[in-house]
Structures are given as C-alpha cells and as structure tokens.
Design a protein around this motif. Structure first.
Motif, mmCIF file in Angstrom:
data_model
loop_
_atom_site.group_PDB
_atom_site.id
_atom_site.type_symbol
_atom_site.label_atom_id
_atom_site.label_comp_id
_atom_site.label_asym_id
_atom_site.label_seq_id
_atom_site.Cartn_x
_atom_site.Cartn_y
_atom_site.Cartn_z
ATOM 1 N N UNK A 335 0.826 -1.216 0.000
ATOM 2 C CA UNK A 335 0.000 0.000 0.000
ATOM 3 C C UNK A 335 0.859 1.265 0.000
ATOM 4 N N UNK A 336 2.024 1.193 0.631
ATOM 5 C CA UNK A 336 2.844 2.402 0.751
ATOM 6 C C UNK A 336 3.900 2.536 -0.337
ATOM 7 N N UNK A 337 4.312 1.420 -0.934
ATOM 8 C CA UNK A 337 5.396 1.497 -1.919
ATOM 9 C C UNK A 337 5.021 0.959 -3.298
ATOM 10 N N UNK A 339 1.868 0.360 -4.977
ATOM 11 C CA UNK A 339 0.414 0.399 -5.158
ATOM 12 C C UNK A 339 -0.021 -0.192 -6.490
ATOM 13 N N UNK A 362 2.112 2.355 8.316
ATOM 14 C CA UNK A 362 3.012 1.535 9.137
ATOM 15 C C UNK A 362 2.738 1.724 10.621
ATOM 16 N N UNK A 446 9.713 0.402 6.128
ATOM 17 C CA UNK A 446 10.870 1.250 5.823
ATOM 18 C C UNK A 446 11.417 0.968 4.430
ATOM 19 N N UNK A 447 11.362 -0.299 4.009
ATOM 20 C CA UNK A 447 12.050 -0.665 2.771
ATOM 21 C C UNK A 447 11.143 -1.302 1.719
ATOM 22 N N UNK A 450 11.122 -5.219 -0.875
ATOM 23 C CA UNK A 450 12.505 -5.668 -0.743
ATOM 24 C C UNK A 450 12.832 -5.926 0.723
ATOM 25 N N UNK A 451 12.368 -5.017 1.549
ATOM 26 C CA UNK A 451 12.613 -5.136 2.986
ATOM 27 C C UNK A 451 12.007 -6.410 3.545
ATOM 28 N N UNK A 454 14.100 -9.340 2.317
ATOM 29 C CA UNK A 454 15.380 -9.480 3.013
ATOM 30 C C UNK A 454 15.175 -9.831 4.483
#
Lengths: 513, 362
Positions: A335-337, A339, A362, A446-447, A450-451, A454
């Motif tokens: 939702x934040x990165x 969309x 978040x 935060x990421x 990908x975050x 990882x």
C-alpha cells in the motif's frame, strides 16, 4: 543435582553431640553426622534443626508389650498421608508381636509399607522427610527406617489445556514427577525404557528423571544432554523453563530448541523416535530433546486421525504461520510502496478506508498489533468471565468505534485481525510470531517489499544456523529424501513411515513391528 | 566488530535497493482510471484523465473527476495535469486509453510508444478509438453519472470479446510498432451513450479502414481467438441463420506454392438458437446435411470477408501474410509483393440444445 556427599565431613558417632548443621551458601548442609543410638539425642537434634518449621511433627509412641523399645516417627505435616502413616507404620509397630530391637526387624517384619529403607546419617533423614517420607527412630539403634508415606496433594491427570485434542488420549502430565514417569512408562512397556533419577536445585532438590529408550537413543546425544544437565548449578528449580534456558543451544533465540509438552503420548512418541525426555517434579511440562523446527507444526492429533485431514491441518498451520508473520509487512509495503501491484478494486477500497486516518499506514498497523497483543495477553491471564467481557469491549472499541472515529482504517483492522488469528493456530510458535511480525512490519514499512524479502531471508538464514543438541534446527525441512518429508509438511500414512528420524536414533528402521 | 561491519554493510545494500523515498500514502495519491487523447484546437493534443475520488464514507461509492490539459505533446499535457492536480497522479491503475478519430487518422504509434516506455502504465490496458465525438466526452460520462466510466468501458471491451466475439481487445503491448496491422475497437455516441460500433484497422499506426461488428467476428474466427458469441449467417435465399458459436479451434497451414495458399480450418460447435426455415434436424441424416450447409455458409462468409479486406483494401487484417512471414519466411520473401491465396474450410458440429434434445436424436 544431588549435593556432593559429605563423607569426608562425617563426624563419627562416637563424637556426640550433633553439630549445628549450618546451611552453606548453596542452601545445603555444611556438615553431616551419623545418627545416634540415643533416642532423645536424635529427637533433640531433629527438633533443633526444624525448630523454625511448624509443619515438623515428631510422633512418640510405645507399647506395654515386652521387647518393644520406645520409638518415634518424624515427618512433615501436609507432605504425608495420615492414613498411610497410621496404617503402615504406627499401628503395625504398636501391634507388633515380635520383639522390635533393630531397624532391620522394624523394616522387614513390622512396617507394612511398599518402600522402606534403612538409613544411618542425618542428611539421609532430612532428605527423606523432605520428600514426604516418614522416618522411624528406635531407642538403642543408630539406624532409622524410612517408610514411603508421601501423601501431599497432587492434581489428578486432566486434559492438557495447551495441547487439546479432539481425538486420542485426554490425559496430561501433573505436577507429580512419579505420576508423570508412570504415565510415560505405562505407554512404553519395555525393558529398554530408562528413567535415570536426578535432582536439580540445591535448595529445591527438585526430583527429575531423564527418560529414553536405551537401544534407540544415540549415545553421543545422551552424553551431550547429560553433560549440559550436569552443568546446571542453581539453588532453585521450580519449572521446566529454568532448565530449558540453561541447556539450550541458543538460549537468546526466539525459537525453542528444547521441546515442551504436557502430553504423555507426545513424550512416548518422541522417545520412540530416539529423543530424550526430562521429567521434572512440580511442573506438568516435560522437556524433549532435541527439538527441530518442523515439530512446531506437529500436534498429537495429527497421528490419531486420518492422514488426509492430518496433512491438511498441518499444511494449514504452516501456511498460517507464514501468513501471520508476513501479512502486515506485505500489506504495508504494497500500500505504501507498490500500489501498482494491488488489484484496482482493493487499492480503491484501501484508499477509501484510509481517508481521514491521521497515522501513516506503518504506524497504524503497529498500533493495531500492539492493541491486539494487549487484548490477547489480558484475556489469557484473566478469569473466563472477565476475559469474555474484555473481548466484547475490545471488539466494540476497536472493531467499530475506532473505525467510525477514523482512528484506524477498516482494511488495516482486517489485516491485523487476520494476522492475529492465523498466529494463534500454532501455539508453540506464538511467542516468535509476535516478534517476527513486528520485524517484518518494520522491514516492510521502511524498505517496501525488498525489505520484507530481506527480512524474511534473514529469518531463514538465522533458522538455518541454529542447532538443537547438535541436530540442525531445520532438519528434514529441505531434505531431498522423500522418506524424510513424510512427517514434515504432511503426515503420511503409517504404513509408509517406516524409518525413524536418522538424526536422533541409532536404528532408523522401525514401525514394522 | 566484524558482525557490526557486516550488518552495516548489509543495511547499506538494502537501503540502496529500496528506500523511504518511494514511500507514498495511498490516500495522498489520485488514481487515474483512463486517459483520452484528442486533437487540440490551439495545441497539438488535448489530454484528459479520469481521476478516481475515493468515497467519503465506507458505504458510498467512489466518484470520478475529469481533468483536461492541452499541449504540444502528450508528455507535455500529462506534466501540466500533474501540476494542476491536488494529489499525486498515479497511472498504474489506468485501464483504458481512448484516441479520437482525428488522432487515429494522424497516427498513434508515437503515443503508444510513449505509454509503453513509461513503466508506470500497465502494458495490458485497452486501446480504443472514439468516433463521432471527442474522446474526452466519453470519460466525462462517468463524471456525470457518478461512475468510473473508464473501468466500465474497459469491461465492455472485455465482455464483448469473451461473450459476443465482436470486439478485438487490443492491449497496449499488442499494438504493433513495426508496421503490422492492428484492429482497435471503436466507440460511437448514440443518444448520449457510447457503445461499441465496430473496429478500425491500423496500418503503420494510422487508421486506414473501418469494419463492422460482424467483420470483426470473422477476423477473430480466422485468427483463432474467437471465444463464443452470436453469428448471423444468411442462406443463398437470404434466410437468416442465427448461430451461437462455441469451442472454436482454428488451424492454419500453407498448402500451395504458386499461388501461395494458406488453408484455414475452423472447427466449431454451433448451437442453432432458432431453427431456420428449410433446415431439418429430425433425423441423423438431415442433421448432417444441416451441419454441412451451415459449414458452407460460414466458409462463404469468411471467404467473402477476407476478400473484402485483403483484395479490396489490401489489408492483411486476417493475419495470413503474417502467418507466412513467421512460419515460412523464405516463402514470404518469394511472395515479393504478390498476393497470397486463402482457402478456408469450416467443420461444424451442431451442439445439443436442451429443449429439443429428443427431436434431434429421434
């Protein structure tokens, strides 16, 4: 562990009076002494030692019959069963027809008890009394007789609350170590069953039994378990977790490397696979070693129902576990990165639900998870009636009022509730779920994706680096051998599972009768 | 110390892969549902975007708003729109790009190329042409009627393709950039409502022909992309034969060298919704005759449509030259500007249709 024998410190019986029996820093007696042949000296010694203990009882009794010397019995009120003391000790002595002149005669021919022992030192006397036994002293005799009169209140076996099963046995361990060992022994009627006695805690003298099947357990594993148990040095052991934290390969880890169970059938199953169990007094939980990650998704019921349903249930648990830890993180990152990855209708409804919500997604998710955990924690500890009221208040306040007040978005509520419910499906992983959920939420917030990726890889790498008593923690999870996979993600039919896990057992072939 | 260095290194790598700079709250963005491109009066283009406005409450539905800007290029127009919008425009949920008739004649290759290169646009969004009205008018219908018109029209294209087989649903990535032919659906305005009226053929990115809905069905049948739909055939006497076609399987094969001939076999199940005059299905023999007759009529229709497109308009809209080019490039070279021949053969099987089941198999 049993305190070091203090043979070197023994004071010869020719050297009365008794020493002061001072307590050393470990809570153990600094000195030991042989018992006296003088009844009054023994009585005085015991009364002096237990002067501060109101439960200490010294029962004098004698009879007019010829040949019976004066005697007294000592025990702790509450630790013994009055009927047993009366019927098996006091009455036989008083009604004895033969001359009772020695501890030998008293033990063998007079006392009607299933378990008697002749002792000659003060420490043996104290230890026996602590265990709920009665000690009978005879005048003119420097030995005493221990009769098993244990009768402290013990909970009867009940269905374990933490590992409920609709099918299969309903009995669970109790706080009595002997009863627990008996429950395991009853399932394993073999001479191969070993139950090595141990004690933990210099002050608690917690009795324990190390159980295993001698011909199946790997000797190196047994040696390692004993080595770690021998290293435990503390004054009090009140619960299994006292031991767990001291013998774990990774005591700081979020994941258990020592199994805990309340069910005798689970322990028996583990022993049949070459595992080792430690049964402790005072706790209804038995430790199982080694313990691998795949076991966290196994429940006793898997083995008592049709393998199809068992396999579906287990797969569900695995899927729900991963969903529970990843869903909030993935949701926030999408939702934040990202969309564009959301289906249009979902993106629209999320956007609609977030209109007017003051917090970033978040933070909103984090707050909701915290509230959920607070409610869960509170309802776990509260009595049932109050817990129900709490659930209703929680549902109304969070489910309705908070959404109506635009404090949180309804989609966030659904995601957090879904994550929370799926996290409850595997109770054995409940604690790790909470932390990992926050970790992946942080990574996702935060990421982005990908975050999450990882962060998840980090968890997998960490799990891969773990071991339980030398056995890789992710054993069998990635094994290429079909035989190894038959009790991991699914529960194969019994006729297919012919081998024991090779990591634990010496003889891997089994289940053929 | 080594672990700390590794951890810092790991975090640095992680941050370089992604980062907070991408962060945007979904409610701070405005989702664009569709774009229309018209020829401008003062500038080259006039671009309109249909922006979705999330509903204020959980129960109400989202509304649409159309923003319009003109400029000398589409990029220029879009930049102006971004500046004019109160929220960040997000194009990743755009499902439809509409071109006006004037723009279609002018050529849309460059425009399609622009949208294809921009990673924010989904490559599976639909392309369509608006005939007889401004393309922006079609977007504005949603604004008036409290609905998201771009999504509705995208659904119309998809449904027309899957249910009636009368529309070729050309997506952004399917529009040929190398001179190949393409068909885009055309919307026409009828009584303030827009509906699919047929197709337009594009060669080198420019409109060159218009086809009706029935012609589009022939194209889909030959290309093998026909799903299902109603097809109206006519007997030699002009009697209507309404057929419902399903389970189409099309096979192509190069059969002749001089002239180069492509054989197309269309195998399909046909359900006769009403039994036309002169057709009989009471016995097995008569049913076989009916099947042969329908197959002949279908073959005739496909052959005629092909002739119209290929021989009269010199349009390979049926994709037969492309087929030769892809499967036998040397033979394609040998064509050397000559026309290929087309032989169609239809194999029809009458499907069982419920209520008259007994009559068919008596």
């Amino acid at each position: 562990m049993k305190g070091k024998t203090q043979e070197n410190d023994l004071i010869q019986k020719e050297q009365p009076p008794f020493p002061d029996f001072k307590i050393n820093s470990k809570g153990d007696l600094s000195q030991n002494a042989f018992l006296s042949s003088d009844l009054s000296e023994n009585r005085a010694m015991l009364q002096r030692v237990f002067a501060g203990d109101g439960t200490f009882i010294c029962r004098d009794f004698s009879t007019e019959k010829p040949g019976l010397a004066s005697c007294f019995a000592v025990y702790f009120d509450g630790l013994i069963k009055n009927e047993i003391v009366f019927e098996s000790v006091i009455r036989p002595i008083i009604e004895a027809d033969i001359p009772v002149t020695s501890a030998e005669i008293l033990s063998r021919r007079v006392i009607l008890n299933v378990d008697t022992e002749i002792i000659s030192t003060a420490k043996e006397c104290f230890d026996a009394m602590m265990m709920g036994d009665s000690v009978i002293f005879l005048d003119g005799c420097s030995q005493a007789v221990v009769a098993s009169t244990k009768g402290f209140p013990v909970r009867t076996p009940q269905e374990p609350t933490g590992e409920k099963a609709l099918l299969g046995p309903r009995e669970g361990f109790t706080e009595s170590v002997m009863m627990n060992v008996a429950m395991i022994h009853r399932k394993l009627k073999t001479v191969d069953f070993h139950a090595e006695p141990m004690t933990f805690g210099t002050r608690t003298q917690c009795r324990a039994f190390l159980c295993y099947l001698g011909s199946i357990v790997q000797p190196e594993l047994l040696k390692e378990v004993k080595r770690r148990l021998a290293k435990i040095d503390m004054d009090g052991v009140l619960d299994a977790n006292y031991i767990v934290e001291q013998i774990s390969d990774q005591p700081r880890s979020l994941f258990r490397t020592v199994g805990l169970t309340e069910r005798p059938d689970v322990v028996a199953g583990g022993l049949l696979e070459g595992r080792i169990a430690l049964v402790l007094d005072g706790t209804p939980v038995v430790l199982e070693m080694p313990y691998i990650f795949a076991e966290t998704f196994q429940v006793a019921e898997d083995y008592y129902q049709n393998f199809w349903f068992a396999s579906i249930g287990r797969l569900l648990r695995v899927i729900c576990y991963f969903l529970s830890i990843t869903v909030p993180g993935i949701f926030v990152s999408l939702v934040s990165y990202h969309q564009e990855l959301l289906p249009t209708d979902l993106a629209l409804s999320v956007a609609q639900a977030r209109v007017g919500v003051p917090f970033p997604l978040g933070v909103e998710c984090f707050l909701m998870i915290v509230i959920f955990e607070v409610l869960r924690e509170a309802s776990q500890r509260l009595p049932d009636s109050i817990a129900q009221a709490l659930s209703i208040v929680g549902a109304i306040v969070i489910g309705d009022a908070a959404v109506s007040a635009r404090f949180i978005g309804s989609t966030t509520l659904i995601i957090v509730a879904f994550s929370g419910i799926t996290g409850l499906i595997s109770p054995r992983l409940e604690n790790s779920v909470i932390v990992l959920r926050f970790w992946l939420l942080f990574c996702g917030s935060v990421l982005g994706l990908y975050g999450v990726l990882f962060g998840f890889l980090g968890i997998v790498l960490y799990l891969m680096s773990m071991k339980s008593f030398g056995v890789p923690y992710l054993s069998y999870c990635f094994s290429p051998h079909v035989q190894d996979q038959k009790d991991i993600l699914i529960r194969a039919p019994w006729w297919v599972m012919r081998n024991r896990p090779a990591f634990f057992s010496m003889d891997v072939t089994r289940r053929k009768g | 110390m080594k672990r700390i260095v590794l951890l810092v290194f790991f975090i640095l790598i992680l941050v370089s892969f992604s980062g907070c700079y991408d962060y945007r709250e979904i409610n701070d963005t405005a989702m664009v549902a569709g774009i229309s491109i018209d020829a401008g009066k003062d500038a080259a283009y006039e671009v309109s975007v249909e922006v979705i406005q999330p509903a204020d409450s959980e129960t109400s539905t989202p509304k649409a708003k159309v923003l319009k800007e003109s400029g000398n290029s589409v990029e220029d127009c879009l930049k102006r729109l971004v500046n004019a919008a109160t929220k960040e425009l997000q194009f990743s949920h755009c499902k439809l790009i509409l071109f006006s008739e004037a723009v279609a004649i002018q050529g849309i290759s460059d425009l399609v190329d622009y949208f294809l290169r921009d990673p924010e646009y989904r490559s599976d969004l639909f392309l369509a042409v608006v005939s007889g009205a401004q393309a922006s008018e079609m977007l504005s219908t949603g604004e008036k009627e409290s609905r998201i018109s771009s999504y509705d029209y995208a659904a119309v294209i998809e449904n027309s393709y899957t249910e009636t087989g009368s529309v070729v649903p050309t997506r952004l990535y399917q529009f040929p950039m190398d001179g190949e032919l393409s068909i885009l659906p055309v919307f026409k305005k009828n009584n303030d409502q827009f509906s699919v009226s047929g197709s337009e053929g594009f060669r080198h990115g420019k409109k060159y022909a218009e086809f009706d809905l029935k012609f589009t069905q022939s194209v889909l049948l030959v290309s093998g992309e026909y799903k299902q739909g109603e097809l109206l055939l006519f007997t030699d006497d002009g009697v209507e034969v309404p057929c419902q076609i399903k389970g189409v399987k099309t096979k192509k094969k190069i059969v002749g060298e001089d002239p180069l001939t492509v054989s197309v076999t269309v195998d399909c199940d046909i359900l006769l919704t009403t039994l036309p005059v002169g057709f009989d299905i009471s016995t097995e023999e008569s049913m076989n005759e009916t099947e042969s007759e329908i197959a002949r009529l279908l073959t005739k229709k496909l052959q005629e449509d092909w002739k119209t497109a290929y021989e009269e308009n010199y349009s390979d809209i049926f994709g037969l030259e492309i087929y030769v080019y892809r499967h036998a490039p040397k033979k394609y070279e040998n064509l050397n500007g000559k026309k290929a021949d087309f032989k169609v053969q239809c194999d029809v099987e009458l499907a069982n249709f419920g209520i008259s089941n007994e009559r068919i198999y008596e």
